[in-house]
Design an enzyme around this catalytic site. Structure first.
Site, PDB file in Angstrom:
ATOM      1  N   SER A  13      12.463 -23.214   9.825  1.00  0.00           N
ATOM      2  CA  SER A  13      11.380 -22.257   9.561  1.00  0.00           C
ATOM      3  C   SER A  13      10.659 -22.671   8.276  1.00  0.00           C
ATOM      4  O   SER A  13      11.033 -23.656   7.637  1.00  0.00           O
ATOM      5  CB  SER A  13      11.955 -20.852   9.437  1.00  0.00           C
ATOM      6  OG  SER A  13      12.901 -20.828   8.411  1.00  0.00           O
ATOM      7  N   CYS A 380      -1.550   0.099  -8.021  1.00  0.00           N
ATOM      8  CA  CYS A 380      -0.869   1.135  -7.250  1.00  0.00           C
ATOM      9  C   CYS A 380       0.285   1.750  -8.051  1.00  0.00           C
ATOM     10  O   CYS A 380       0.047   2.541  -8.958  1.00  0.00           O
ATOM     11  CB  CYS A 380      -0.426   0.564  -5.908  1.00  0.00           C
ATOM     12  SG  CYS A 380      -0.270   1.856  -4.662  1.00  0.00           S
ATOM     13  N   HIS A 513      -5.034  -1.809  -3.601  1.00  0.00           N
ATOM     14  CA  HIS A 513      -4.553  -3.189  -3.756  1.00  0.00           C
ATOM     15  C   HIS A 513      -5.719  -4.173  -3.656  1.00  0.00           C
ATOM     16  O   HIS A 513      -6.033  -4.652  -2.559  1.00  0.00           O
ATOM     17  CB  HIS A 513      -3.538  -3.511  -2.653  1.00  0.00           C
ATOM     18  CG  HIS A 513      -2.238  -2.784  -2.824  1.00  0.00           C
ATOM     19  ND1 HIS A 513      -1.175  -3.326  -3.511  1.00  0.00           N
ATOM     20  CD2 HIS A 513      -1.847  -1.559  -2.418  1.00  0.00           C
ATOM     21  CE1 HIS A 513      -0.181  -2.462  -3.505  1.00  0.00           C
ATOM     22  NE2 HIS A 513      -0.549  -1.384  -2.857  1.00  0.00           N
ATOM     23  N   GLU A 515      -5.834  -7.154  -4.441  1.00  0.00           N
ATOM     24  CA  GLU A 515      -5.396  -8.523  -4.121  1.00  0.00           C
ATOM     25  C   GLU A 515      -5.611  -8.880  -2.650  1.00  0.00           C
ATOM     26  O   GLU A 515      -5.788 -10.046  -2.315  1.00  0.00           O
ATOM     27  CB  GLU A 515      -3.932  -8.748  -4.524  1.00  0.00           C
ATOM     28  CG  GLU A 515      -2.867  -7.985  -3.739  1.00  0.00           C
ATOM     29  CD  GLU A 515      -2.551  -6.597  -4.295  1.00  0.00           C
ATOM     30  OE1 GLU A 515      -3.436  -6.011  -4.937  1.00  0.00           O
ATOM     31  OE2 GLU A 515      -1.435  -6.098  -4.066  1.00  0.00           O
TER      32      GLU A 515
HETATM   33  N1  GLN Z   1       5.483   4.072  -4.328  1.00  0.00           N
HETATM   34  C1  GLN Z   1       4.154   4.429  -4.642  1.00  0.00           C
HETATM   35  C2  GLN Z   1       3.527   5.334  -3.602  1.00  0.00           C
HETATM   36  O1  GLN Z   1       4.008   5.416  -2.508  1.00  0.00           O
HETATM   37  C3  GLN Z   1       3.286   3.202  -4.852  1.00  0.00           C
HETATM   38  C4  GLN Z   1       3.125   2.363  -3.631  1.00  0.00           C
HETATM   39  C5  GLN Z   1       2.575   1.006  -3.922  1.00  0.00           C
HETATM   40  O2  GLN Z   1       2.615   0.537  -5.056  1.00  0.00           O
HETATM   41  N2  GLN Z   1       2.040   0.337  -2.917  1.00  0.00           N
HETATM   42  O3  GLN Z   1       2.529   5.959  -3.869  1.00  0.00           O
END
Ligand code: GLN
Length: 538
Positions: A13, A380, A513, A515
């Site tokens: 893999s 996040c 996010h 990214e």
């Molecule tokens: N755990 C956090 C939430 O659910 C942040 C999630 C994350 O960073 N993607 O809001």
């Protein structure tokens, strides 16, 4: 009808099937074709959303809110085509659909079996949501010989039979190892892998051989002979210096040409390799280096933050600097030793995350970035932690926390408000974790005269989300009085999307996010700006 290209892997893999598929997709797209690229994953999870990054690397999120395999990230970055929910399927999803149908009696009393019911469902997936595409590239996860991949291989065999050889093409990617002791390149594993594939009724049309060294003509001939493929269709892929060189290298090896030849297409257009040459050149030439600390729970596994690592590299490309990632396990951050850990870094990034472990280390690092005016980006969970740090240390709310981590805290971060209907939680409970987060593209409006507005140069943006908790909007006033601004907010003014500090050169937290939307050929402005700030700090 579209033409379908199936990509399988053999021997071992992690050979780079995703990269090969993505590069081929780029080459075909660049020759003027409409291309779609998708992935079939043989595991039993319905989607990778509930899997730990330690198991499966990053979970990639699409615009339309699917939690998918990280290979879809490669596809997007190389082709700039946004993937959709319909571009990733797992054995788990197929079986769960079939069982649901069976319970409803939709099979009219028939015995439900792998052939034809599972294979039919796979074939449906392959064609689903395809309209005027010229090519559909389907990567099959896993390695030929795995028990789990058998139904997929059987399905693509049938698919080729159903739709004709002139509409389908099989590419098999294998390893051709170099044996140092005898100074030889070995073709036997490839022969065996192709033999295995042929025993399942699939004769590959093209064999891509991953090798440390260039494969001499004699060995190529051998592969051609034993694997029953024309010599021109034995394509080598020698390790590249940077992944951005992959489209150049596959084009040199005539992969796209051989694909077109198979389909008897005479296409005079040339793939545009200039952008990849430019990027490869910049990467190889750039000397200046800056250190960016990524502080998280999954730093020991390289693929856990794949899109993030890529986005930071893109930000570096934009600023002509090499970004060196210093991965720090958040558990190892102890407040009084923090200076030592972070002394050589020009920027601190706290990525997305879940659960309590390592959170105090993250909060300590954020405090350090805030007080020492080090560029900081919180993504996040990273933004949520930044809010808790500020609440504890500036607003002096000692028990500030997130209800995800501690039910008895002062909830600066809590379960998404709209899911709490008169005290009854309607979504995101502990009982059903699969696909129940706020997922995919959501809009945010950006406040005038803020750093973020200047970075995006736009009054509203759309970014991809994946979270269950949110910053408590009721505290907005309290935070803003002390210099932490809510500079991005959802259109209904209920959900804080971006925060920034007034008297800090670059301290930004985002609930989404960014990214996932960064591309090597168009770096995301947030990462370009973050790296620029880090370059200035250095
Ligand atoms: N755990 C956090 C939430 O659910 C942040 C999630 C994350 O960073 N993607 O809001």
């Amino acid at each position: 009808m579209a033409r379908y290209i199936f990509v399988t892997g053999g021997v071992v893999s992690s050979l780079g099937k995703g990269l090969a598929s993505a590069s081929l997709a780029y080459l075909l797209k660049s020759r003027g074709y409409k291309v779609r690229i998708r992935k079939m994953d043989p595991y039993l999870n319905v989607d990778p959303g509930t899997m730990s990054p330690f198991q499966h690397g990053e979970v990639f999120v699409t615009d339309d809110g699917a939690e998918t395999d990280l290979d879809l990230g490669h596809y997007e970055r190389f082709t700039n085509i946004s993937s959709k929910k319909s571009d990733n399927i797992t054995t788990g999803r197929i079986y769960s659909d079939i069982i649901l149908k069976e319970r409803k009696g939709s099979y009219l009393g028939k015995t439900v079996q792998v052939i034809p019911h599972v294979t039919d469902r796979i074939k449906e997936f392959i064609k689903k949501d395809i309209t005027d595409e010229d090519f559909v590239i389907c990567e099959i996860g896993g390695t030929v010989g795995d028990i789990e991949s058998l139904p997929f291989l059987e399905a693509i065999r049938q698919f080729s039979n159903d739709n004709g050889k002139n509409k389908t093409l099989f590419i098999h990617l294998t390893l051709v190892p170099y044996m140092k002791a005898s100074d030889e390149i070995k073709t036997k594993p490839t022969q065996h892998s192709v033999k295995e594939l042929r025993s399942l009724g699939i004769q590959p049309d093209i064999v891509i051989c991953r090798s440390e060294r260039s494969i001499p003509l004699d060995q190529r001939k051998k592969i051609s002979l034993f694997c029953n493929v024309p010599i021109d269709n034995v394509i080598e892929t020698v390790d590249v210096k940077t992944i951005y060189e992959a489209p150049i290298s596959f084009s040199k090896e005539r992969l796209d040409k051989q694909v077109l030849k198979h389909f008897k297409i005479n296409n005079k257009n040339k793939a545009n390799l200039r952008p990849w040459r430019k990027i490869t050149d910049t990467i190889l030439k750039t000397q200046t280096e800056i250190n960016i600390a990524i502080i998280g729970k999954y730093v020991n596994l390289k693929d856990a933050y794949k899109s993030l690592d890529e986005a930071l590299t893109h930000g570096g490309l934009y600023n002509n600097v090499k970004v060196k990632l210093i991965r720090i396990e958040s558990d190892n951050i102890i407040s009084n030793k923090i200076k030592n850990k972070l002394k050589n870094v020009s920027g601190i990034l706290i990525p997305g995350g879940f659960g309590k472990r390592g959170t105090e280390g993250k909060i300590a690092a954020i405090k350090y970035a805030r007080l020492n005016k080090i560029p900081f980006l919180g993504i996040c969970f990273g933004m949520q932690m930044a809010m808790i740090e500020f609440a504890r240390n500036v607003l002096k709310i000692n028990n500030a926390g997130s209800s995800e981590l501690n039910k008895n805290c002062y909830p600066v971060v809590g379960l998404i408000n709209e899911w709490n209907k008169n005290g009854k939680i309607i979504k995101g409970t502990d009982k059903n974790l699969g696909g129940t987060m706020r997922l995919g593209l959501y809009k945010a409006n950006l406040l005038k005269n803020t750093k973020i507005r200047n970075i995006y140069k736009n009054q509203s943006i759309q970014e991809r989300h994946r979270h269950r908790y949110e910053v408590n909007i009721n505290l907005k006033h309290k935070f803003e009085k002390k210099g932490l601004i809510f500079s991005g907010i959802s259109p209904d003014n209920k959900l804080p999307e971006i925060i920034e500090l007034k008297d800090h050169p670059w301290f930004i937290g985002v609930q989404f996010h960014p990214e996932f939307k960064s591309r090597p050929l168009s770096p995301h402005p947030l990462f370009s700006s973050f790296i620029k700030a880090a370059k200035i700090y250095k």
